[in-house]
Design an enzyme around this catalytic site. Structure first.
Site, mmCIF file in Angstrom:
data_model
loop_
_atom_site.group_PDB
_atom_site.id
_atom_site.type_symbol
_atom_site.label_atom_id
_atom_site.label_comp_id
_atom_site.label_asym_id
_atom_site.label_seq_id
_atom_site.Cartn_x
_atom_site.Cartn_y
_atom_site.Cartn_z
ATOM 1 N N ASP A 1 22.240 -13.395 1.177
ATOM 2 C CA ASP A 1 21.506 -13.443 -0.084
ATOM 3 C C ASP A 1 22.215 -12.569 -1.108
ATOM 4 O O ASP A 1 23.021 -11.710 -0.740
ATOM 5 C CB ASP A 1 20.061 -12.964 0.098
ATOM 6 C CG ASP A 1 19.220 -13.281 -1.136
ATOM 7 O OD1 ASP A 1 18.971 -14.469 -1.385
ATOM 8 O OD2 ASP A 1 18.865 -12.352 -1.884
ATOM 9 N N ARG B 1 23.014 -23.826 -2.619
ATOM 10 C CA ARG B 1 21.914 -23.541 -1.682
ATOM 11 C C ARG B 1 21.815 -24.596 -0.577
ATOM 12 O O ARG B 1 20.737 -24.900 -0.096
ATOM 13 C CB ARG B 1 20.581 -23.406 -2.438
ATOM 14 C CG ARG B 1 20.621 -22.426 -3.602
ATOM 15 C CD ARG B 1 20.870 -20.997 -3.172
ATOM 16 N NE ARG B 1 19.848 -20.508 -2.295
ATOM 17 C CZ ARG B 1 18.743 -19.882 -2.695
ATOM 18 N NH1 ARG B 1 18.543 -19.662 -3.967
ATOM 19 N NH2 ARG B 1 17.869 -19.463 -1.831
ATOM 20 N N ARG C 1 16.539 -24.435 2.899
ATOM 21 C CA ARG C 1 15.258 -25.041 3.267
ATOM 22 C C ARG C 1 15.152 -26.555 3.144
ATOM 23 O O ARG C 1 14.164 -27.119 3.558
ATOM 24 C CB ARG C 1 14.143 -24.400 2.437
ATOM 25 C CG ARG C 1 13.830 -23.014 2.924
ATOM 26 C CD ARG C 1 12.783 -22.371 2.099
ATOM 27 N NE ARG C 1 13.229 -22.231 0.714
ATOM 28 C CZ ARG C 1 12.510 -21.640 -0.225
ATOM 29 N NH1 ARG C 1 11.323 -21.172 0.065
ATOM 30 N NH2 ARG C 1 12.972 -21.527 -1.455
ATOM 31 N N ARG D 1 13.765 -21.257 11.119
ATOM 32 C CA ARG D 1 12.943 -20.288 10.370
ATOM 33 C C ARG D 1 11.541 -20.159 10.960
ATOM 34 O O ARG D 1 10.872 -19.142 10.763
ATOM 35 C CB ARG D 1 12.854 -20.703 8.898
ATOM 36 C CG ARG D 1 13.939 -20.147 8.026
ATOM 37 C CD ARG D 1 13.776 -18.651 7.724
ATOM 38 N NE ARG D 1 12.818 -18.428 6.658
ATOM 39 C CZ ARG D 1 11.627 -17.896 6.808
ATOM 40 N NH1 ARG D 1 11.219 -17.531 8.011
ATOM 41 N NH2 ARG D 1 10.829 -17.736 5.787
ATOM 42 N N TYR E 1 17.001 -8.123 -10.752
ATOM 43 C CA TYR E 1 16.099 -7.844 -9.620
ATOM 44 C C TYR E 1 15.895 -6.342 -9.435
ATOM 45 O O TYR E 1 14.784 -5.889 -9.166
ATOM 46 C CB TYR E 1 16.651 -8.477 -8.340
ATOM 47 C CG TYR E 1 16.549 -9.991 -8.383
ATOM 48 C CD1 TYR E 1 15.362 -10.627 -8.073
ATOM 49 C CD2 TYR E 1 17.627 -10.766 -8.794
ATOM 50 C CE1 TYR E 1 15.256 -12.014 -8.145
ATOM 51 C CE2 TYR E 1 17.529 -12.150 -8.866
ATOM 52 C CZ TYR E 1 16.343 -12.761 -8.544
ATOM 53 O OH TYR E 1 16.228 -14.125 -8.629
HETATM 54 O O1 1CP Z 1 23.229 -22.272 0.699
HETATM 55 C C1 1CP Z 1 22.526 -21.262 0.772
HETATM 56 O O2 1CP Z 1 21.296 -21.239 0.602
HETATM 57 C C2 1CP Z 1 23.292 -20.020 1.102
HETATM 58 C C3 1CP Z 1 22.580 -18.791 1.088
HETATM 59 C C4 1CP Z 1 21.928 -18.269 -0.191
HETATM 60 C C5 1CP Z 1 22.447 -18.122 -1.483
HETATM 61 C C6 1CP Z 1 23.778 -18.625 -2.006
HETATM 62 C C7 1CP Z 1 20.632 -17.719 -0.187
HETATM 63 C C8 1CP Z 1 19.735 -17.708 0.962
HETATM 64 N N1 1CP Z 1 20.415 -17.144 -1.405
HETATM 65 C C9 1CP Z 1 21.495 -17.404 -2.225
HETATM 66 C C10 1CP Z 1 21.709 -16.978 -3.592
HETATM 67 C C11 1CP Z 1 20.580 -16.436 -4.377
HETATM 68 N N2 1CP Z 1 19.487 -15.718 -3.958
HETATM 69 C C12 1CP Z 1 20.528 -16.530 -5.776
HETATM 70 C C13 1CP Z 1 21.621 -17.151 -6.625
HETATM 71 C C14 1CP Z 1 21.592 -18.628 -6.613
HETATM 72 C C15 1CP Z 1 20.456 -19.283 -7.352
HETATM 73 O O3 1CP Z 1 20.308 -19.051 -8.559
HETATM 74 O O4 1CP Z 1 19.750 -20.077 -6.701
HETATM 75 C C16 1CP Z 1 19.348 -15.906 -6.197
HETATM 76 C C17 1CP Z 1 18.852 -15.786 -7.619
HETATM 77 C C18 1CP Z 1 18.702 -15.378 -5.039
HETATM 78 C C19 1CP Z 1 17.445 -14.587 -4.996
HETATM 79 C C20 1CP Z 1 16.471 -15.153 -4.036
HETATM 80 N N3 1CP Z 1 16.545 -14.974 -2.691
HETATM 81 C C21 1CP Z 1 15.405 -16.020 -4.314
HETATM 82 C C22 1CP Z 1 14.942 -16.452 -5.697
HETATM 83 C C23 1CP Z 1 13.914 -15.469 -6.158
HETATM 84 C C24 1CP Z 1 13.423 -15.705 -7.579
HETATM 85 O O5 1CP Z 1 13.984 -15.145 -8.521
HETATM 86 O O6 1CP Z 1 12.442 -16.433 -7.729
HETATM 87 C C25 1CP Z 1 14.833 -16.349 -3.077
HETATM 88 C C26 1CP Z 1 13.640 -17.242 -2.836
HETATM 89 C C27 1CP Z 1 15.561 -15.676 -2.055
HETATM 90 C C28 1CP Z 1 15.359 -15.758 -0.591
HETATM 91 C C29 1CP Z 1 16.320 -16.681 0.048
HETATM 92 N N4 1CP Z 1 17.698 -16.556 -0.030
HETATM 93 C C30 1CP Z 1 18.287 -17.540 0.715
HETATM 94 C C31 1CP Z 1 17.244 -18.349 1.287
HETATM 95 C C32 1CP Z 1 17.456 -19.522 2.199
HETATM 96 C C33 1CP Z 1 16.028 -17.788 0.856
HETATM 97 C C34 1CP Z 1 14.653 -18.278 1.226
HETATM 98 C C35 1CP Z 1 14.239 -17.614 2.487
HETATM 99 C C36 1CP Z 1 13.375 -18.466 3.331
HETATM 100 O O7 1CP Z 1 12.148 -18.437 3.117
HETATM 101 O O8 1CP Z 1 13.903 -19.173 4.215
#
Ligand code: 1CP
Length: 343
Positions: free
Chosen positions: A72, A23, A27, A36, A146
């Site tokens: 995502d 990640r 953020r 953002r 999900y």
């Molecule tokens: O480096 C990076 O962040 C690259 C992009 C990336 C990746 C690899 C994002 C952007 N999401 C993910 C993977 C992801 N998304 C996973 C697998 C990795 C992990 O376990 O952390 C999962 C479970 C998600 C699902 C997801 N999307 C969540 C978690 C939800 C939960 O179960 O509580 C969230 C908060 C998101 C939104 C999201 N995806 C990515 C970002 C930067 C965000 C936040 C959006 C924002 O408010 O800016």
């Protein structure tokens, strides 16, 4: 050209251990938060130019060895007819709850999430070999979590209930998701991804027998299908130390586990990188980075001292936390750059 990550994932010798951070394109970076403030997460994902820009942010700042594409795990789900938004995690308006719902899902033949592939093409050009480019998708179980529950949170009881009640429909669902992810990842490889990572963030929800019977076969089919791309495949399992050794039997070149697993012991159990040809990625506790640079260096050096360098990619056990100080990441970089030994 920086191909440290590629070589380490193939268990070849490297001058130092590669480092990238789960990640990393998100953020914890002030430049991401600034972007953002002007655009929603959906807008960033929909624009190949902006997604490419975010992908490159951690590379410009820290020169990490891997660049994971900004997208995502839900990105390919739209192609299945799943309707979702982010708040801040995915929220699905038409969750999958029955055999009939599963039957309605059709894996398309054409390009899945074309905006992600367009972003890959832009990143490939802009990176110019400075880092290895990483494409990713969800493992079937994690995407199903999900789709069935409709959002994150808790321990996905609706998913476990679905498996218990209708294992056949559950199997069909995982099978379709495996085919979706396989196609989507192969397309990413064509567009510029050099490493393919499969995220099984909720791998630990199931028991060993349920994993063996219901989860391993579709997950392995997905990984096996990707062998033809020639890209090293990384399977990442979060929160599943009871399954770590079984996850080591997947055909992927590499396995990443969370901080709960003793990585050095797992290395001993799987055998040395030179003979097992299984690279390991991880697994510093993401919370350690909140404790500041000195603690980061102490903990990271302890991990490196226990973990043979060959076939080891330094990374965290789970995604970097938004409140992580930038100095902690700089401290982590210094540890891999100053390690005296080569693999
Ligand atoms: O480096 C990076 O962040 C690259 C992009 C990336 C990746 C690899 C994002 C952007 N999401 C993910 C993977 C992801 N998304 C996973 C697998 C990795 C992990 O376990 O952390 C999962 C479970 C998600 C699902 C997801 N999307 C969540 C978690 C939800 C939960 O179960 O509580 C969230 C908060 C998101 C939104 C999201 N995806 C990515 C970002 C930067 C965000 C936040 C959006 C924002 O408010 O800016």
């Amino acid at each position: 050209m920086n191909d440290l990550l590629l070589r380490a994932l193939r268990c070849e010798p490297t001058e130092r251990r590669p480092l990238w951070i789960l990640r990393q394109a998100g953020r914890f970076l002030p430049e991401y938060r600034e972007l953002r403030a002007r655009a929603s997460f959906e807008e960033l994902c929909a624009s190949p130019e902006l997604a490419a820009q975010v992908t490159l942010m951690p590379i410009e700042r820290f020169a990490l060895d891997g660049a994971i594409i900004f997208a995502d795990i839900m990105s390919p789900a739209a192609a299945l007819g799943i309707d979702f938004r982010f708040d801040p995690g995915p929220v699905i308006s038409n969750p999958v709850r029955s055999a009939a719902d599963v039957r309605r899902l059709v894996v398309p033949d054409d390009e899945i999430a074309p905006e992600v592939h367009a972003a890959h093409r832009l990143v490939r050009k802009a990176l110019a070999g400075r880092a290895t480019q990483i494409g990713f998708a969800a493992a079937p179980l994690t995407l199903a979590c999900y789709l069935v529950q409709g959002r994150g949170g808790g321990d996905f009881a609706p998913l476990r209930a679905f498996l218990a009640e209708d294992p056949r429909a559950f199997g069909e669902l995982l099978d379709k998701l495996a085919r979706l992810s396989a196609r989507y990842l192969a397309q990413q490889a064509q567009a510029g991804a050099q490493v393919l990572q499969v995220f099984d963030s909720w791998a630990g929800l199931v028991s060993e027998p349920d994993w063996e019977t219901h989860v391993r076969p579709p997950t392995e089919r997905l990984l096996a299908e990707l062998a033809a791309t020639g890209c090293p495949r990384v399977y990442y399992a979060q929160g599943a130390p009871h399954l770590a050794r079984r996850h080591g039997t997947h055909s992927s070149e590499a396995l990443q586990v969370c901080w709960r697993t003793d990585l050095a012991r797992l290395r001993a159990e799987l055998g040395p990188a030179e003979t097992s040809r299984k690279a390991l990625q991880g697994n510093l506790d993401n919370a350690v980075l909140l404790a500041g640079p000195d603690t980061v260096q102490r903990q990271a050096r302890a991990l490196l001292a226990r973990m043979p360098a060959r076939g080891h990619v330094l990374n965290l056990g789970h995604g970097i936390l938004p409140q992580t100080p930038l100095e902690s990441v700089a401290a982590l970089l210094e540890v891999v750059r100053s390690e005296p030994r080569a693999a």
